[in-house]
Design a protein around this motif. Structure first.
Motif, PDB file in Angstrom:
ATOM      1  N   ARG A   8       1.147  -1.060   0.099  1.00  0.00           N
ATOM      2  CA  ARG A   8       0.013  -0.145  -0.533  1.00  0.00           C
ATOM      3  C   ARG A   8       1.030   1.278   0.203  1.00  0.00           C
ATOM      4  O   ARG A   8       1.488   1.253   0.499  1.00  0.00           O
ATOM      5  N   THR A   9       0.580   1.941  -1.121  1.00  0.00           N
ATOM      6  CA  THR A   9       1.523   3.744  -1.129  1.00  0.00           C
ATOM      7  C   THR A   9       0.462   4.428  -0.801  1.00  0.00           C
ATOM      8  O   THR A   9      -0.671   4.549  -0.550  1.00  0.00           O
ATOM      9  N   ASP A  10       1.256   5.592  -0.061  1.00  0.00           N
ATOM     10  CA  ASP A  10       0.756   6.950   0.919  1.00  0.00           C
ATOM     11  C   ASP A  10       0.988   7.725   0.262  1.00  0.00           C
ATOM     12  O   ASP A  10       2.131   8.334  -0.189  1.00  0.00           O
ATOM     13  N   PRO A  11       0.441   8.451  -0.917  1.00  0.00           N
ATOM     14  CA  PRO A  11       0.368   9.305  -1.931  1.00  0.00           C
ATOM     15  C   PRO A  11       0.903  10.752  -1.615  1.00  0.00           C
ATOM     16  O   PRO A  11       1.917  11.601  -2.322  1.00  0.00           O
ATOM     17  N   ASP A  12       0.504  10.974  -0.169  1.00  0.00           N
ATOM     18  CA  ASP A  12       1.060  12.010   0.882  1.00  0.00           C
ATOM     19  C   ASP A  12       2.448  11.693   1.695  1.00  0.00           C
ATOM     20  O   ASP A  12       3.329  12.949   1.502  1.00  0.00           O
ATOM     21  N   SER A  13       3.173  10.944   1.278  1.00  0.00           N
ATOM     22  CA  SER A  13       4.526  10.869   2.100  1.00  0.00           C
ATOM     23  C   SER A  13       5.585  10.728   1.575  1.00  0.00           C
ATOM     24  O   SER A  13       5.190  11.398   0.043  1.00  0.00           O
ATOM     25  N   GLN A  14       6.877  11.428   1.946  1.00  0.00           N
ATOM     26  CA  GLN A  14       7.658  11.725   1.208  1.00  0.00           C
ATOM     27  C   GLN A  14       8.700  10.797   2.058  1.00  0.00           C
ATOM     28  O   GLN A  14       9.079  10.351   2.764  1.00  0.00           O
ATOM     29  N   ILE A  15       9.523  11.078   0.936  1.00  0.00           N
ATOM     30  CA  ILE A  15      10.307   9.932   1.209  1.00  0.00           C
ATOM     31  C   ILE A  15      11.721  10.018   2.345  1.00  0.00           C
ATOM     32  O   ILE A  15      11.608   9.579   2.929  1.00  0.00           O
ATOM     33  N   LEU A  16      11.973  12.182   1.863  1.00  0.00           N
ATOM     34  CA  LEU A  16      12.651  11.651   3.230  1.00  0.00           C
ATOM     35  C   LEU A  16      11.681  13.284   3.778  1.00  0.00           C
ATOM     36  O   LEU A  16      11.422  13.869   3.000  1.00  0.00           O
ATOM     37  N   ALA A  17      12.007  12.863   5.039  1.00  0.00           N
ATOM     38  CA  ALA A  17      11.390  14.410   5.797  1.00  0.00           C
ATOM     39  C   ALA A  17      12.404  15.262   5.807  1.00  0.00           C
ATOM     40  O   ALA A  17      13.458  14.746   5.436  1.00  0.00           O
ATOM     41  N   VAL A  18      12.049  16.314   5.996  1.00  0.00           N
ATOM     42  CA  VAL A  18      13.132  17.772   5.530  1.00  0.00           C
ATOM     43  C   VAL A  18      13.950  17.481   6.934  1.00  0.00           C
ATOM     44  O   VAL A  18      15.224  17.695   6.721  1.00  0.00           O
ATOM     45  N   ARG A  19      12.904  17.374   8.151  1.00  0.00           N
ATOM     46  CA  ARG A  19      14.280  17.536   9.430  1.00  0.00           C
ATOM     47  C   ARG A  19      14.647  16.019   9.228  1.00  0.00           C
ATOM     48  O   ARG A  19      16.236  16.407   9.472  1.00  0.00           O
ATOM     49  N   GLU A  20      14.657  15.014   7.996  1.00  0.00           N
ATOM     50  CA  GLU A  20      15.634  14.333   8.348  1.00  0.00           C
ATOM     51  C   GLU A  20      16.692  14.188   7.373  1.00  0.00           C
ATOM     52  O   GLU A  20      18.170  14.254   7.827  1.00  0.00           O
ATOM     53  N   GLU A  21      16.121  15.062   5.918  1.00  0.00           N
ATOM     54  CA  GLU A  21      17.527  16.102   5.652  1.00  0.00           C
ATOM     55  C   GLU A  21      18.649  16.340   6.081  1.00  0.00           C
ATOM     56  O   GLU A  21      19.254  16.062   5.533  1.00  0.00           O
ATOM     57  N   ILE A  22      17.884  17.168   6.830  1.00  0.00           N
ATOM     58  CA  ILE A  22      19.203  18.269   8.041  1.00  0.00           C
ATOM     59  C   ILE A  22      20.172  17.760   8.446  1.00  0.00           C
ATOM     60  O   ILE A  22      20.941  17.391   8.531  1.00  0.00           O
ATOM     61  N   ALA A  23      18.780  16.426   9.405  1.00  0.00           N
ATOM     62  CA  ALA A  23      20.317  15.808   9.793  1.00  0.00           C
ATOM     63  C   ALA A  23      21.285  14.780   9.684  1.00  0.00           C
ATOM     64  O   ALA A  23      22.203  14.715   9.955  1.00  0.00           O
ATOM     65  N   GLY A  24      20.738  14.422   8.705  1.00  0.00           N
ATOM     66  CA  GLY A  24      21.397  13.331   7.551  1.00  0.00           C
ATOM     67  C   GLY A  24      22.667  14.220   6.875  1.00  0.00           C
ATOM     68  O   GLY A  24      23.633  13.768   7.215  1.00  0.00           O
ATOM     69  N   ALA A  25      22.451  14.806   6.550  1.00  0.00           N
ATOM     70  CA  ALA A  25      23.393  15.884   5.690  1.00  0.00           C
ATOM     71  C   ALA A  25      24.972  16.538   7.321  1.00  0.00           C
ATOM     72  O   ALA A  25      25.588  16.243   6.854  1.00  0.00           O
ATOM     73  N   ILE A  26      23.747  16.829   8.194  1.00  0.00           N
ATOM     74  CA  ILE A  26      24.855  17.129   9.651  1.00  0.00           C
ATOM     75  C   ILE A  26      26.033  16.209   9.531  1.00  0.00           C
ATOM     76  O   ILE A  26      26.486  15.979   9.910  1.00  0.00           O
ATOM     77  N   SER A  27      25.115  14.985   9.797  1.00  0.00           N
ATOM     78  CA  SER A  27      25.619  13.539  10.660  1.00  0.00           C
ATOM     79  C   SER A  27      27.506  13.131   9.408  1.00  0.00           C
ATOM     80  O   SER A  27      28.095  13.046   9.211  1.00  0.00           O
ATOM     81  N   LEU A  28      26.736  13.221   7.922  1.00  0.00           N
ATOM     82  CA  LEU A  28      27.281  12.958   6.815  1.00  0.00           C
ATOM     83  C   LEU A  28      28.921  13.976   6.360  1.00  0.00           C
ATOM     84  O   LEU A  28      29.996  13.852   6.186  1.00  0.00           O
ATOM     85  N   GLY A  29      28.155  16.061   7.130  1.00  0.00           N
ATOM     86  CA  GLY A  29      29.424  16.014   7.003  1.00  0.00           C
ATOM     87  C   GLY A  29      30.337  15.976   8.388  1.00  0.00           C
ATOM     88  O   GLY A  29      31.212  16.179   7.710  1.00  0.00           O
ATOM     89  N   HIS A  30      29.843  15.954   9.210  1.00  0.00           N
ATOM     90  CA  HIS A  30      30.943  15.342  10.766  1.00  0.00           C
ATOM     91  C   HIS A  30      31.408  13.907  10.388  1.00  0.00           C
ATOM     92  O   HIS A  30      32.541  14.550  10.311  1.00  0.00           O
ATOM     93  N   SER A  31      31.112  12.904   9.420  1.00  0.00           N
ATOM     94  CA  SER A  31      31.910  12.577   9.171  1.00  0.00           C
ATOM     95  C   SER A  31      32.973  12.525   8.551  1.00  0.00           C
ATOM     96  O   SER A  31      34.149  11.445   8.304  1.00  0.00           O
ATOM     97  N   GLU A  32      32.669  13.418   7.762  1.00  0.00           N
ATOM     98  CA  GLU A  32      34.039  13.707   6.486  1.00  0.00           C
ATOM     99  C   GLU A  32      34.661  14.825   6.838  1.00  0.00           C
ATOM    100  O   GLU A  32      35.417  14.986   6.367  1.00  0.00           O
ATOM    101  N   GLY A  33      34.694  15.191   8.371  1.00  0.00           N
ATOM    102  CA  GLY A  33      35.472  16.155   8.557  1.00  0.00           C
ATOM    103  C   GLY A  33      35.032  17.647   8.644  1.00  0.00           C
ATOM    104  O   GLY A  33      35.503  18.092   8.494  1.00  0.00           O
TER     105      GLY A  33
END
Length: 439
Positions: A166-191
């Protein structure tokens, strides 16, 4: 040259031109898909706020990614299939049956290089500019293909439902908050992002997911004033305390009648002393209930983000936390919430704060059992889970399924925990060290 040759030459150049035009359209669709999906919505929003209509149009298009991708893929497949069919007909007329294989080889190379790799490479390199540039024609494509794309979407959902998906047409693959958190964590891992900056940014993002119950000072550790005590004892208790605000109770510690601020207390005592002529006479007239502020109670399930907004709105820094039955559970201050963002805030009265975690000579960490798992993780850069417990002691009790005794040792989540001290049913001190990796 006869009429047949003339017609053949005209048909050849018309077909070749059509194939070339279709390849250009294929490159446009491929590059548009990559640009619109890879473009940063934050950068597009910034450009739109500055008055860029194309950036705003690109934002509107990407609101419905499923419709966007469906329209672009439909257009891309139509032009690719048509171009391949024309090429097959052209090469078959020129080379006979061998033209089919030759057309397949030539079109594969042309589509791969000029309609896929080249436009997508450019789109990734200049995602925001390309997205804004193609937004107008892609809007037209989406409008034209809308009925067909809607039918395809419905058919896809029906097929997936047959297989139990079942698919949710209103769902987002990644929420904005998760995208930001992921970018911050990635930036830390890359120095690129420092640990302290990562902790502050992620701490601010987490405020909406954490409740006051997780960071409050537990009721067993609250300094509290008995309203029935003598004025001298109340004054002495306030002067000896490291806190400027203290709860006041009457008869039962659960019956909080107010909050006394040290400045209000000193002002009241000074005023009474001046009026009565001496400090001793003034203290006899002192009634703490007349000076105490009305207590402010909040539910333990309130999020830190909401509570911080309430503190700012009400211009207060202090609240008492109660459970669903109204029983006192603890207290929380604005400073407690800010510490979740910037880390531990200490002053000259927090003499023991810097010793909440110490590393011994054998490589183990000696910590207070009441220390939160989040603070321990931030101090050591560990990743102990805090889903089942807020404090380190709570985590040990949860994993042990009992209240351990002094000297007991446990190993879980890749760490060794040793109970060093216990007071009644509370674990007060622990030694922790990461387990050595198994060879």
């Amino acid at each position: 040259m006869d009429d047949t040759a003339t017609l053949y030459d005209a048909a050849f150049w018309i077909t070749a031109s059509a194939i070339l035009f279709l390849l250009v359209l294929s490159a446009f669709f491929s590059g548009s898909e990559t640009a619109l999906t890879a473009a940063s919505r934050g950068k597009l929003r910034s450009q739109a706020d500055k008055g860029s209509r194309s950036a705003q149009r690109a934002l509107d298009i990407t609101e419905d990614n499923e419709r966007l991708i469906g329209s672009v893929l439909l257009g891309n497949n139509l032009v690719n299939i048509l171009a391949t069919s024309l090429a097959t007909a052209l090469f078959t007329g020129l080379f006979g049956d061998n033209g089919v294989a030759l057309a397949t080889l030539v079109m594969t190379l042309l589509v791969l290089i000029f309609a896929e790799v080249l436009p997508k490479t450019y789109a990734i390199t200049n995602a925001e500019a390309a997205a804004a540039g193609v937004s107008a024609p892609i809007s037209v494509v989406i409008t034209v293909f809308a009925p067909l794309v809607s039918a395809v979407r419905l058919l896809v959902r029906l097929v997936l439902r047959i297989f139990g998906v079942r698919t949710d047409p209103d769902s987002q693959i990644l929420a904005v908050r998760e995208e930001i958190a992921g970018a911050i964590s990635l930036g830390h891992s890359e120095g690129v992002v420092e640990k302290e900056d990562r902790d502050r940014l992620l701490g601010a993002l987490d405020l909406g997911d954490r409740t006051v119950e997780e960071v409050m000072l537990h009721r067993s550790r609250i300094e509290i004033i008995n309203a029935e005590d003598s004025p001298e004892d109340i004054l002495a208790q306030c002067l000896e305390s490291s806190h400027t605000r203290l709860p006041v109770y009457r008869d039962d510690p659960e019956n909080i009648i107010g909050i006394i601020h040290a400045k209000d207390l000193l002002r009241a005592v000074h005023k009474l002393s001046v009026t009565a002529g001496s400090a001793a006479e003034g203290l006899r007239e002192f009634r703490i209930a007349d000076v105490a502020m009305k207590p402010y109670f909040v539910p333990e399930t309130t999020t830190l983000d909401d509570q911080m907004r309430q503190f700012l709105k009400m211009r207060t820094h202090f609240a008492l936390v109660v459970d669903e039955y109204g029983s006192l559970q603890g207290l929380i201050t604005l400073e407690d919430i800010l510490e979740e963002i910037v880390g531990e805030i200490t002053d000259e009265f927090d003499a023991d704060a810097e010793h909440s975690i110490r590393k011994s000579e054998d490589g183990q960490y000696l910590i207070d059992g009441a220390m939160t798992i989040r603070d321990l993780n931030r101090a050591t850069d560990w990743s102990l889970p805090d889903d089942e417990a807020n404090t380190v002691a709570g985590l040990v009790i949860h994993e042990a399924q009992s209240i351990p005794t002094v000297g007991q040792v446990f190993s879980f989540h890749g760490f060794r925990f040793e109970v060093v001290a216990r007071k009644e049913n509370r674990i007060t001190r622990l030694k922790i060290r990461p387990l050595e990796p198994v060879a």
